[in-house]
Design a protein around this motif. Structure first.
Motif, PDB file in Angstrom:
ATOM      1  N   SER A  18       0.826  -1.200   0.000  1.00 27.91           N
ATOM      2  CA  SER A  18       0.000   0.000   0.000  1.00 27.91           C
ATOM      3  C   SER A  18       0.863   1.254   0.000  1.00 27.91           C
ATOM      4  O   SER A  18       0.550   2.237  -0.661  1.00 27.91           O
ATOM      5  CB  SER A  18      -0.927   0.021   1.210  1.00 27.91           C
ATOM      6  OG  SER A  18      -1.846  -1.040   1.128  1.00 27.91           O
ATOM      7  N   ASP A  19       1.967   1.209   0.734  1.00 28.33           N
ATOM      8  CA  ASP A  19       2.875   2.350   0.762  1.00 28.33           C
ATOM      9  C   ASP A  19       3.560   2.542  -0.590  1.00 28.33           C
ATOM     10  O   ASP A  19       3.776   3.664  -1.032  1.00 28.33           O
ATOM     11  CB  ASP A  19       3.949   2.162   1.835  1.00 28.33           C
ATOM     12  CG  ASP A  19       3.371   2.218   3.240  1.00 28.33           C
ATOM     13  OD1 ASP A  19       2.251   2.747   3.408  1.00 28.33           O
ATOM     14  OD2 ASP A  19       4.042   1.721   4.162  1.00 28.33           O
ATOM     15  N   ASN A  21       2.336   1.617  -3.521  1.00 25.38           N
ATOM     16  CA  ASN A  21       1.340   1.837  -4.563  1.00 25.38           C
ATOM     17  C   ASN A  21       0.147   2.585  -3.972  1.00 25.38           C
ATOM     18  O   ASN A  21      -0.953   2.042  -3.884  1.00 25.38           O
ATOM     19  CB  ASN A  21       0.918   0.477  -5.144  1.00 25.38           C
ATOM     20  CG  ASN A  21       0.018   0.604  -6.343  1.00 25.38           C
ATOM     21  OD1 ASN A  21      -0.224   1.680  -6.856  1.00 25.38           O
ATOM     22  ND2 ASN A  21      -0.503  -0.522  -6.798  1.00 25.38           N
ATOM     23  N   PRO A  22       0.337   3.849  -3.580  1.00 27.27           N
ATOM     24  CA  PRO A  22      -0.730   4.572  -2.889  1.00 27.27           C
ATOM     25  C   PRO A  22      -1.970   4.797  -3.743  1.00 27.27           C
ATOM     26  O   PRO A  22      -3.055   4.997  -3.221  1.00 27.27           O
ATOM     27  CB  PRO A  22      -0.077   5.900  -2.505  1.00 27.27           C
ATOM     28  CG  PRO A  22       1.057   6.059  -3.463  1.00 27.27           C
ATOM     29  CD  PRO A  22       1.527   4.671  -3.762  1.00 27.27           C
ATOM     30  N   LEU A  23      -1.850   4.730  -5.077  1.00 27.48           N
ATOM     31  CA  LEU A  23      -3.013   4.907  -5.950  1.00 27.48           C
ATOM     32  C   LEU A  23      -3.724   3.579  -6.244  1.00 27.48           C
ATOM     33  O   LEU A  23      -4.724   3.549  -6.939  1.00 27.48           O
ATOM     34  CB  LEU A  23      -2.595   5.558  -7.268  1.00 27.48           C
ATOM     35  CG  LEU A  23      -1.982   6.953  -7.146  1.00 27.48           C
ATOM     36  CD1 LEU A  23      -1.553   7.464  -8.510  1.00 27.48           C
ATOM     37  CD2 LEU A  23      -2.957   7.918  -6.499  1.00 27.48           C
ATOM     38  N   HIS A  24      -3.168   2.479  -5.717  1.00 30.89           N
ATOM     39  CA  HIS A  24      -3.737   1.134  -5.911  1.00 30.89           C
ATOM     40  C   HIS A  24      -3.902   0.806  -7.393  1.00 30.89           C
ATOM     41  O   HIS A  24      -4.933   0.291  -7.823  1.00 30.89           O
ATOM     42  CB  HIS A  24      -5.064   0.989  -5.162  1.00 30.89           C
ATOM     43  CG  HIS A  24      -4.929   1.292  -3.712  1.00 30.89           C
ATOM     44  ND1 HIS A  24      -4.348   0.417  -2.820  1.00 30.89           N
ATOM     45  CD2 HIS A  24      -5.265   2.402  -2.993  1.00 30.89           C
ATOM     46  CE1 HIS A  24      -4.349   0.959  -1.624  1.00 30.89           C
ATOM     47  NE2 HIS A  24      -4.899   2.156  -1.695  1.00 30.89           N
ATOM     48  N   LEU A  25      -2.869   1.138  -8.184  1.00 29.86           N
ATOM     49  CA  LEU A  25      -2.886   0.837  -9.607  1.00 29.86           C
ATOM     50  C   LEU A  25      -2.699  -0.654  -9.829  1.00 29.86           C
ATOM     51  O   LEU A  25      -2.020  -1.333  -9.056  1.00 29.86           O
ATOM     52  CB  LEU A  25      -1.770   1.610 -10.320  1.00 29.86           C
ATOM     53  CG  LEU A  25      -1.849   3.136 -10.221  1.00 29.86           C
ATOM     54  CD1 LEU A  25      -0.622   3.763 -10.873  1.00 29.86           C
ATOM     55  CD2 LEU A  25      -3.118   3.651 -10.876  1.00 29.86           C
ATOM     56  N   SER A  26      -3.309  -1.174 -10.892  1.00 26.28           N
ATOM     57  CA  SER A  26      -3.152  -2.580 -11.235  1.00 26.28           C
ATOM     58  C   SER A  26      -3.068  -2.712 -12.755  1.00 26.28           C
ATOM     59  O   SER A  26      -3.404  -1.784 -13.486  1.00 26.28           O
ATOM     60  CB  SER A  26      -4.314  -3.403 -10.688  1.00 26.28           C
ATOM     61  OG  SER A  26      -5.522  -2.979 -11.272  1.00 26.28           O
TER      62      SER A  26
END
Length: 84
Positions: A18-19, A21-26
């Motif tokens: 989470s740290d 990838n703060p935008l939660h991109l996939s």
């Protein structure tokens, strides 16, 4: 004890991702350069169950199949001079 350690490690990995990838991109799709567009498209259909959803480009210099399955896409691209 082992289960507790595994749970702690798992929570730690989730927090780290989470740290990072703060935008939660996939991933949505990937693109692959291929030499033989028809052969590769047939392989992705047969082996993975993708379907040909679009053919872009209509000449010998550039063609691309958009291969789809629910939630994912692979773009198979053939450009003049592409090699395996």
């Amino acid at each position: 004890m082992i289960t507790a350690i595994a749970l702690i490690l798992c929570k730690s990995l989730v927090a780290q991702s989470s740290d990072l990838n703060p935008l939660h991109l996939s991933f949505h799709h990937v693109t692959a350069s291929v030499d033989d567009l028809e052969k590769e498209a047939s392989w992705y259909e047969r082996v993975f169950g993708f379907t040909r959803s679009a053919l872009l480009g209509d000449n010998d210099d550039f063609q691309m199949y958009q291969m789809t399955m629910p939630g994912y896409r692979i773009d198979l691209v053939h450009q003049k001079g592409s090699t395996r």
